[in-house]
Design an enzyme around this catalytic site. Structure first.
Site, PDB file in Angstrom:
ATOM      1  N   LYS A 115      -0.203  10.381   6.758  1.00  0.00           N
ATOM      2  CA  LYS A 115      -1.042   9.180   6.783  1.00  0.00           C
ATOM      3  C   LYS A 115      -0.203   7.922   7.020  1.00  0.00           C
ATOM      4  O   LYS A 115      -0.710   6.921   7.506  1.00  0.00           O
ATOM      5  CB  LYS A 115      -1.831   9.069   5.489  1.00  0.00           C
ATOM      6  CG  LYS A 115      -2.673  10.323   5.198  1.00  0.00           C
ATOM      7  CD  LYS A 115      -4.108  10.043   5.120  1.00  0.00           C
ATOM      8  CE  LYS A 115      -5.040  11.237   4.999  1.00  0.00           C
ATOM      9  NZ  LYS A 115      -4.555  12.587   5.023  1.00  0.00           N
TER      10      LYS A 115
HETATM   11  C1  PLP Z   1      -5.165  13.751   5.515  1.00  0.00           C
HETATM   12  C2  PLP Z   1      -4.344  14.978   5.631  1.00  0.00           C
HETATM   13  C3  PLP Z   1      -4.728  16.064   6.468  1.00  0.00           C
HETATM   14  C4  PLP Z   1      -6.019  16.067   7.250  1.00  0.00           C
HETATM   15  O1  PLP Z   1      -6.006  15.174   8.332  1.00  0.00           O
HETATM   16  P1  PLP Z   1      -7.393  14.768   9.030  1.00  0.00           P
HETATM   17  O2  PLP Z   1      -7.018  13.692   9.982  1.00  0.00           O
HETATM   18  O3  PLP Z   1      -8.280  14.279   7.925  1.00  0.00           O
HETATM   19  O4  PLP Z   1      -7.915  15.974   9.702  1.00  0.00           O
HETATM   20  C5  PLP Z   1      -3.887  17.150   6.549  1.00  0.00           C
HETATM   21  N1  PLP Z   1      -2.748  17.220   5.822  1.00  0.00           N
HETATM   22  C6  PLP Z   1      -2.355  16.232   5.003  1.00  0.00           C
HETATM   23  C7  PLP Z   1      -1.110  16.373   4.212  1.00  0.00           C
HETATM   24  C8  PLP Z   1      -3.129  15.072   4.877  1.00  0.00           C
HETATM   25  O5  PLP Z   1      -2.732  14.086   4.048  1.00  0.00           O
END
Ligand code: PLP
Length: 497
Positions: A115
């Site tokens: 993120k």
């Molecule tokens: C948010 C997240 C995801 C999922 O990503 P999306 O964009 O919501 O599909 C996968 N792995 C981790 C570690 C995340 O923090």
């Protein structure tokens, strides 16, 4: 380039600039903002991008979508967001796991999860948007989090001009490490608060604040407005397109593939944001072949891609890849819009709201199946993948990444497709160290974060990432716990300085 809602009627589209789309997040009709066309990436573009560093690539790609932003501003913002200080060793490095299986590591940022890739730049985009739209009020970002997003948003928004942020997390609904990361948060414009209840209580509390007109008036009088850092905001999606393009350039530069060679991408998926960014990169002309959507036991997307039926009315599982424990993948709406247009999207979203499910028309399903494949991993398979990948390949994967690796292998066994697969690796193994230790049979002294991190480090001879190590010794700044009914008072508070 203009932006319009995924639910807007084609007859009278209300268009907004990218700054406006980023400032408001959600369109007034409840839809998500999409650019009115997808820019093409020419072979000259790719050639130019290959010679650039990550920050330069990011500014180059973002400027194709955010045409109302000054190019020089974007360059300056990207330089800061993706600096060596924030992403030591590079923002999105690639590791080889196995023959033709590569890991695009998106977790070298300040919170050790992917993120950061979007949340380090998006606050800067918002801050610029406030200026260009001549907004006089401050923006107050509200986040309900089950863990990763809250910390990444706090790190991204801390001390950003014109913005404050409040994060609400369920008091017993996050891991100890995640709680420690949030309660020790630095920054003058941040507030962190635990909510008695589960994630849904925190989430509903935030939603209630967003839709409360009298609260909006009170905020307005005090000189601010509420905004969200959610992954439905275009300002979070656009920066994610960059790393697929960047990875392709690196693979060509390193001689792993030839220029123009098609590769597959496999993405551990929750809200469908990350994989949708790969889809946009493909639409731009990046030589991506198949997009493999990897899920955990909450396999609503696997079923959707295979059958065309989206059905959220099913059992919900808590897994060791909690960031993918999602039954409503909000960004899927953007894919529906591209494949079927706004009228169909509005219909399907309405059906999802009313009945918890919808069925794709046949033609749209086959369009989606020509590009996407869906696979999922059970908890046992995920643990086995962590273990096998470590023992056989010497690669340490977190549970989310392991879901991606396992699904990529399933795809390859089933199809014998020989193309290179790039896996989006979404978290540092240290972020989910307890499950990683358990999967590779490392014993831990206790369930204290410091013991678990030390055990993983000693057991695998790898280093604890600096930001997590630092968290272990930082003082707690935020220890308030409130009832859901007290959240709105909390949200009005932070700006009184
Ligand atoms: C948010 C997240 C995801 C999922 O990503 P999306 O964009 O919501 O599909 C996968 N792995 C981790 C570690 C995340 O923090």
């Amino acid at each position: 380039m203009n932006y319009r809602s995924t639910r807007d009627s084609a007859k009278s589209p209300a268009v907004v600039s990218s700054a406006e789309a980023i400032k408001t997040g959600l369109a007034p009709d409840g839809g998500l903002y999409m650019p009115d066309h997808i820019p093409r990436l020419s072979s000259e573009d790719v050639l130019a991008l290959r010679k650039m560093n990550y920050a330069e690539r990011a500014a180059y790609v973002l400027s194709m979508f955010l045409t109302d932003y000054d190019k020089k501003d974007l360059e300056a913002d990207c330089r800061e967001a993706y600096s060596e200080e924030r992403f030591p060793g590079g923002a999105a490095p690639i590791s080889t796991i196995d023959k033709k299986l590569c890991s695009l590591e998106l977790w070298h940022g300040p919170t050790c999860a992917f993120k950061d890739m979007a949340l380090q730049i998006m606050p800067r985009l918002l801050s610029r948007a406030l200026k260009t739209t001549e907004e006089k009020r401050r923006a107050h970002i509200l986040v309900a989090t089950s863990g990763d997003t809250g910390k990444a948003a706090l790190e991204g928004y801390k001390d950003v001009d014109g913005v404050d942020i409040s994060v609400f997390y369920p008091v017993d609904g996050v891991s100890r490490m995640q709680k420690m990361q949030m309660t020790t948060q630095e920054g003058e414009n941040v507030n962190v608060c635990a909510v008695r209840g589960n994630f849904d209580d925190a989430q509903n509390g935030v939603k209630a604040i967003f839709s409360d007109k009298s609260l909006a008036e009170k905020a307005d009088e005090a000189g601010f407005f509420f905004s969200s850092a959610n992954s439905i905001n275009w300002g979070r999606l656009a920066p994610q397109i960059v790393y697929y393009i960047s990875a392709y350039c690196d693979l060509v530069e390193n001689g792993e593939i030839t220029d123009g060679e098609r590769i597959n991408v496999c993405v551990p998926t929750g809200n469908f944001g990350n994989i949708f960014a790969a889809f946009i990169a493909k639409m731009m002309g990046l030589p991506l072949a198949r997009l493999i959507c990897a899920s955990n036991s909450n396999c609503v997307l696997t079923d959707f891609i295979r059958t065309g039926v989206y059905d959220r009315t099913r059992e919900f599982f808590k897994t060791m890849s909690p960031s993918m424990d999602i039954l409503i993948s909000s960004n899927l709406e953007r894919l529906l819009y591209i494949c079927g247009g706004s009228a169909l999207t509005a219909d399907l979203m309405n059906s999802l709201k009313e009945t918890g499910k919808y069925t794709l028309p046949e033609g749209i399903l086959s369009m989606i199946q020509r590009i996407f494949s869906g696979y999922y991993m059970s908890e046992e398979e995920t643990a086995a993948t962590i273990r096998d990948t470590y023992k056989n390949n010497g690669y340490l994967a977190d549970p989310h990444t392991a879901v991606g690796i396992g699904c990529a292998r399933k795809y390859r066994e089933e199809t014998a497709d020989p193309k290179l697969i790039l896996i989006a690796s979404t978290a540092s193994p240290y972020k989910f160290a307890a499950d990683v230790c358990a999967s590779i049979d490392i014993e831990t002294q206790s369930d204290e974060p410091r013991h678990i991190l030390a055990a993983l480090s000693n057991g695998t001879n790898t280093k604890i990432p600096k930001p997590l190590e630092r968290t272990l010794t930082m003082p707690v700044r935020f220890d308030r716990v409130v009832d859901p009914s007290e959240m709105s008072a909390e949200a009005l508070k932070v700006n009184r300085k």
